[in-house]
Design a protein around this motif. Structure first.
Motif, mmCIF file in Angstrom:
data_model
loop_
_atom_site.group_PDB
_atom_site.id
_atom_site.type_symbol
_atom_site.label_atom_id
_atom_site.label_comp_id
_atom_site.label_asym_id
_atom_site.label_seq_id
_atom_site.Cartn_x
_atom_site.Cartn_y
_atom_site.Cartn_z
ATOM 1 N N SER A 68 80.484 -44.607 -71.937
ATOM 2 C CA SER A 68 80.919 -44.919 -70.569
ATOM 3 C C SER A 68 82.412 -44.731 -70.409
ATOM 4 O O SER A 68 82.888 -44.189 -69.403
ATOM 5 C CB SER A 68 80.529 -46.350 -70.202
ATOM 6 N N TRP A 69 83.179 -45.180 -71.412
ATOM 7 C CA TRP A 69 84.630 -45.021 -71.342
ATOM 8 C C TRP A 69 85.002 -43.549 -71.394
ATOM 9 O O TRP A 69 85.880 -43.093 -70.650
ATOM 10 C CB TRP A 69 85.292 -45.776 -72.499
ATOM 11 N N ILE A 70 84.351 -42.799 -72.261
ATOM 12 C CA ILE A 70 84.641 -41.381 -72.424
ATOM 13 C C ILE A 70 84.401 -40.618 -71.122
ATOM 14 O O ILE A 70 85.128 -39.669 -70.786
ATOM 15 C CB ILE A 70 83.771 -40.771 -73.546
ATOM 16 N N LEU A 71 83.396 -41.040 -70.368
ATOM 17 C CA LEU A 71 83.028 -40.322 -69.150
ATOM 18 C C LEU A 71 83.941 -40.635 -67.965
ATOM 19 O O LEU A 71 83.733 -40.104 -66.876
ATOM 20 C CB LEU A 71 81.575 -40.636 -68.781
ATOM 21 N N ASN A 72 84.955 -41.463 -68.169
ATOM 22 C CA ASN A 72 85.903 -41.764 -67.097
ATOM 23 C C ASN A 72 86.965 -40.684 -66.974
ATOM 24 O O ASN A 72 88.155 -40.974 -66.832
ATOM 25 C CB ASN A 72 86.563 -43.128 -67.333
ATOM 26 N N GLN A 73 86.545 -39.448 -67.032
ATOM 27 C CA GLN A 73 87.426 -38.287 -66.910
ATOM 28 C C GLN A 73 86.539 -37.082 -66.620
ATOM 29 O O GLN A 73 85.346 -37.098 -66.941
ATOM 30 C CB GLN A 73 88.180 -38.055 -68.219
ATOM 31 N N PRO A 74 87.088 -36.049 -66.023
ATOM 32 C CA PRO A 74 86.296 -34.842 -65.796
ATOM 33 C C PRO A 74 86.012 -34.145 -67.121
ATOM 34 O O PRO A 74 86.908 -33.953 -67.940
ATOM 35 C CB PRO A 74 87.207 -33.977 -64.905
ATOM 36 N N ILE A 75 84.754 -33.793 -67.356
ATOM 37 C CA ILE A 75 84.357 -33.040 -68.549
ATOM 38 C C ILE A 75 83.522 -31.853 -68.085
ATOM 39 O O ILE A 75 82.491 -32.027 -67.429
ATOM 40 C CB ILE A 75 83.549 -33.907 -69.525
#
Length: 231
Positions: free
Chosen positions: A105-112
């Motif tokens: 969830s934390w990792i996905l708080n950015q555009p990938i």
């Protein structure tokens, strides 16, 4: 015959070593979860993002410089083509699919833009039920698609040692094939292709790739990744 012996030794050693990073305290060998999670935030830029999300193979366990791990090999290839992509190494040694799911969830708080999923090996070596591994990987895929529907996902498969039992190793291998097919994912059947079992391409532990080994892993990933990149 020698090749077969090396491969057998490799698979025996994998059960002793692949998950060892979980208990290592040497920051050179084992990046902490906080370090891996800080990496995405530290590299924010206008470039599109390729995130490599995995365990010790992705983290570059045992290398003198983690910038020699295969994600950095991918970055070099991308830069040589003047493509506007930044590769982020979000590997954590000893990571399981459950651990990956908990920090996602934390990792996905950015555009990938492209998400490389390289997890599952440690599950198999610990004898975690295959249904749980499959469920966790599916949950990770679902979380990515819910948060970022446009993100392209690459699933990287892993192999288990034969001493785990033929039925178990076959079923484990099929988890990745089935998930890739059911979710229509770009797929790397075995991320250590042409590296696993070859002594000259692995560190003294017999499992983690050397710098040269990571270059070959980078080539294996590049075959799938390159067609997905936009000029």
């Amino acid at each position: 015959m020698l090749s077969k012996i090396l491969k057998f030794c490799y698979f025996i050693l994998v059960s002793l070593v692949l998950g060892c990073g979980e208990n290592q305290n040497n920051s050179k060998d084992t990046p902490s979860t906080s370090e891996a999670e800080k990496a995405p935030e530290a590299k924010k830029s206008s470039a599109k993002t390729i995130l490599c999300f995995g365990d010790s193979i992705t983290a570059g366990y045992g290398l003198e410089d983690n910038n020699d791990a295969y994600p950095a090999v991918l970055q070099t290839k991308i830069d040589s083509l003047s493509l506007d992509y930044t590769v982020i190494n979000s590997g954590v040694s000893g990571e399981t699919t459950a651990g990956g799911k908990s920090r996602l969830s934390w990792i996905l708080n950015q555009p990938i833009d492209i998400f490389l999923l390289e997890l599952g090996g440690n599950d198999g070596l610990r004898g975690i039920p295959l249904t749980e591994t499959s469920s966790n990987l599916q949950a990770i895929i679902d979380m990515i698609r819910e948060k970022s529907p446009d993100t392209k996902i690459i699933l990287a498969g892993m192999e288990l040692p034969p001493n785990m039992g033929q039925d178990y190793t076959d079923e484990f291998r099929n988890i990745f094939y089935d998930l890739a097919k059911e979710n229509d994912l770009a797929f790397i059947p075995f991320i250590l292709k042409d590296v696993g079992g070859i002594a000259a391409l692995n560190q003294n532990d017999g499992i983690h790739p050397t710098v040269e080994g990571h270059k070959i892993v980078g080539e294996t990933v590049w075959e799938i990744l390159k067609p997905m990149l936009e000029p």
